[in-house]
Design a protein around this motif. Sequence first.
Motif, PDB file in Angstrom:
ATOM      1  N   GLN A  43     -58.134 -25.487  86.144  1.00 55.86           N
ATOM      2  CA  GLN A  43     -56.713 -25.213  85.927  1.00 55.86           C
ATOM      3  C   GLN A  43     -56.024 -24.839  87.244  1.00 55.86           C
ATOM      4  OE1 GLN A  43     -55.910 -26.738  83.017  1.00 55.86           O
ATOM      5  NE2 GLN A  43     -54.447 -25.090  82.831  1.00 55.86           N
ATOM      6  N   LEU A  44     -56.710 -24.097  88.082  1.00 54.46           N
ATOM      7  CA  LEU A  44     -56.170 -23.736  89.391  1.00 54.46           C
ATOM      8  C   LEU A  44     -55.990 -24.982  90.255  1.00 54.46           C
ATOM      9  CD1 LEU A  44     -55.428 -21.417  91.384  1.00 54.46           C
ATOM     10  CD2 LEU A  44     -57.812 -21.457  92.085  1.00 54.46           C
ATOM     11  N   LEU A  45     -56.959 -25.874  90.228  1.00 47.85           N
ATOM     12  CA  LEU A  45     -56.860 -27.113  91.002  1.00 47.85           C
ATOM     13  C   LEU A  45     -55.732 -28.007  90.499  1.00 47.85           C
ATOM     14  CD1 LEU A  45     -60.645 -27.962  91.438  1.00 47.85           C
ATOM     15  CD2 LEU A  45     -59.073 -27.110  93.173  1.00 47.85           C
ATOM     16  N   VAL A  46     -55.569 -28.110  89.187  1.00 47.33           N
ATOM     17  CA  VAL A  46     -54.492 -28.927  88.618  1.00 47.33           C
ATOM     18  C   VAL A  46     -53.138 -28.331  88.967  1.00 47.33           C
ATOM     19  CG1 VAL A  46     -53.411 -29.611  86.435  1.00 47.33           C
ATOM     20  CG2 VAL A  46     -55.847 -29.951  86.781  1.00 47.33           C
ATOM     21  N   SER A  47     -53.027 -27.025  88.893  1.00 47.76           N
ATOM     22  CA  SER A  47     -51.772 -26.366  89.243  1.00 47.76           C
ATOM     23  C   SER A  47     -51.428 -26.605  90.711  1.00 47.76           C
ATOM     24  CB  SER A  47     -51.878 -24.867  88.956  1.00 47.76           C
ATOM     25  OG  SER A  47     -50.702 -24.212  89.327  1.00 47.76           O
ATOM     26  N   GLY A  48     -52.402 -26.488  91.578  1.00 48.78           N
ATOM     27  CA  GLY A  48     -52.169 -26.761  93.002  1.00 48.78           C
ATOM     28  C   GLY A  48     -51.822 -28.207  93.254  1.00 48.78           C
ATOM     29  N   TYR A  49     -52.472 -29.112  92.533  1.00 47.36           N
ATOM     30  CA  TYR A  49     -52.166 -30.544  92.658  1.00 47.36           C
ATOM     31  C   TYR A  49     -50.732 -30.822  92.229  1.00 47.36           C
ATOM     32  CZ  TYR A  49     -52.032 -35.478  91.516  1.00 47.36           C
ATOM     33  OH  TYR A  49     -51.666 -36.785  91.429  1.00 47.36           O
ATOM     34  N   MET A  50     -50.319 -30.222  91.120  1.00 43.97           N
ATOM     35  CA  MET A  50     -48.963 -30.452  90.611  1.00 43.97           C
ATOM     36  C   MET A  50     -47.923 -29.973  91.610  1.00 43.97           C
ATOM     37  SD  MET A  50     -47.205 -31.578  88.130  1.00 43.97           S
ATOM     38  CE  MET A  50     -45.635 -31.438  87.336  1.00 43.97           C
ATOM     39  N   LYS A  51     -48.144 -28.805  92.169  1.00 44.25           N
ATOM     40  CA  LYS A  51     -47.175 -28.256  93.117  1.00 44.25           C
ATOM     41  C   LYS A  51     -47.144 -29.050  94.425  1.00 44.25           C
ATOM     42  CE  LYS A  51     -47.158 -23.589  91.256  1.00 44.25           C
ATOM     43  NZ  LYS A  51     -47.515 -24.059  89.941  1.00 44.25           N
ATOM     44  N   SER A  52     -48.276 -29.593  94.832  1.00 43.37           N
ATOM     45  CA  SER A  52     -48.306 -30.339  96.087  1.00 43.37           C
ATOM     46  C   SER A  52     -47.827 -31.772  95.937  1.00 43.37           C
ATOM     47  CB  SER A  52     -49.711 -30.315  96.681  1.00 43.37           C
ATOM     48  OG  SER A  52     -50.591 -31.049  95.861  1.00 43.37           O
ATOM     49  N   SER A  53     -47.939 -32.343  94.738  1.00 38.69           N
ATOM     50  CA  SER A  53     -47.562 -33.745  94.571  1.00 38.69           C
ATOM     51  C   SER A  53     -46.158 -33.933  94.019  1.00 38.69           C
ATOM     52  CB  SER A  53     -48.568 -34.448  93.667  1.00 38.69           C
ATOM     53  OG  SER A  53     -48.459 -33.959  92.356  1.00 38.69           O
ATOM     54  N   ILE A  54     -45.461 -32.850  93.724  1.00 36.69           N
ATOM     55  CA  ILE A  54     -44.136 -32.979  93.127  1.00 36.69           C
ATOM     56  C   ILE A  54     -43.154 -33.666  94.082  1.00 36.69           C
ATOM     57  CG2 ILE A  54     -43.141 -30.742  93.748  1.00 36.69           C
ATOM     58  CD1 ILE A  54     -42.966 -32.213  90.276  1.00 36.69           C
ATOM     59  N   SER A  55     -43.261 -33.410  95.378  1.00 32.47           N
ATOM     60  CA  SER A  55     -42.355 -34.065  96.327  1.00 32.47           C
ATOM     61  C   SER A  55     -42.678 -35.559  96.451  1.00 32.47           C
ATOM     62  CB  SER A  55     -42.426 -33.388  97.693  1.00 32.47           C
ATOM     63  OG  SER A  55     -43.721 -33.493  98.230  1.00 32.47           O
TER      64      SER A  55
END
Length: 113
Positions: free
Chosen positions: A19-31
């Motif tokens: 869940q931590l990895l998915v959250s970090g992925y979401m925040k980094s790939s939003i741009s």
Amino acid sequence: NVFGVQVFVACHSVLQLSQLLVSGYMKSSISTIERRYGLSSQKSGLLAAFNEVGNTLLIVFVSFLGSHVHRPRAIGCGALLACLASLLMALPHFVSGPYRYGERLSAPFAFQA
């Protein structure tokens, strides 16, 4: 019984890490999603907010039913739901083909303003 508790803790730890990895992925790939599909910052922020709202609603639901259901099964069902949500968030990268710099794709979903 102690072995069952250790397995549960290990599985729950892996769940929290994912869940931590998915959250970090979401925040980094939003741009990247913003640029690739021509979304405004407001729309991409809305996508990120829906992710957090969904997590909050699920926590409230599980907390309410926590005393009435088998907790490890409820956590397991939540983990499967989180897995499906993570796959859904990654889906645009798989259905739209390779990214070419400077090229804007139309969104595979109807997100008109």
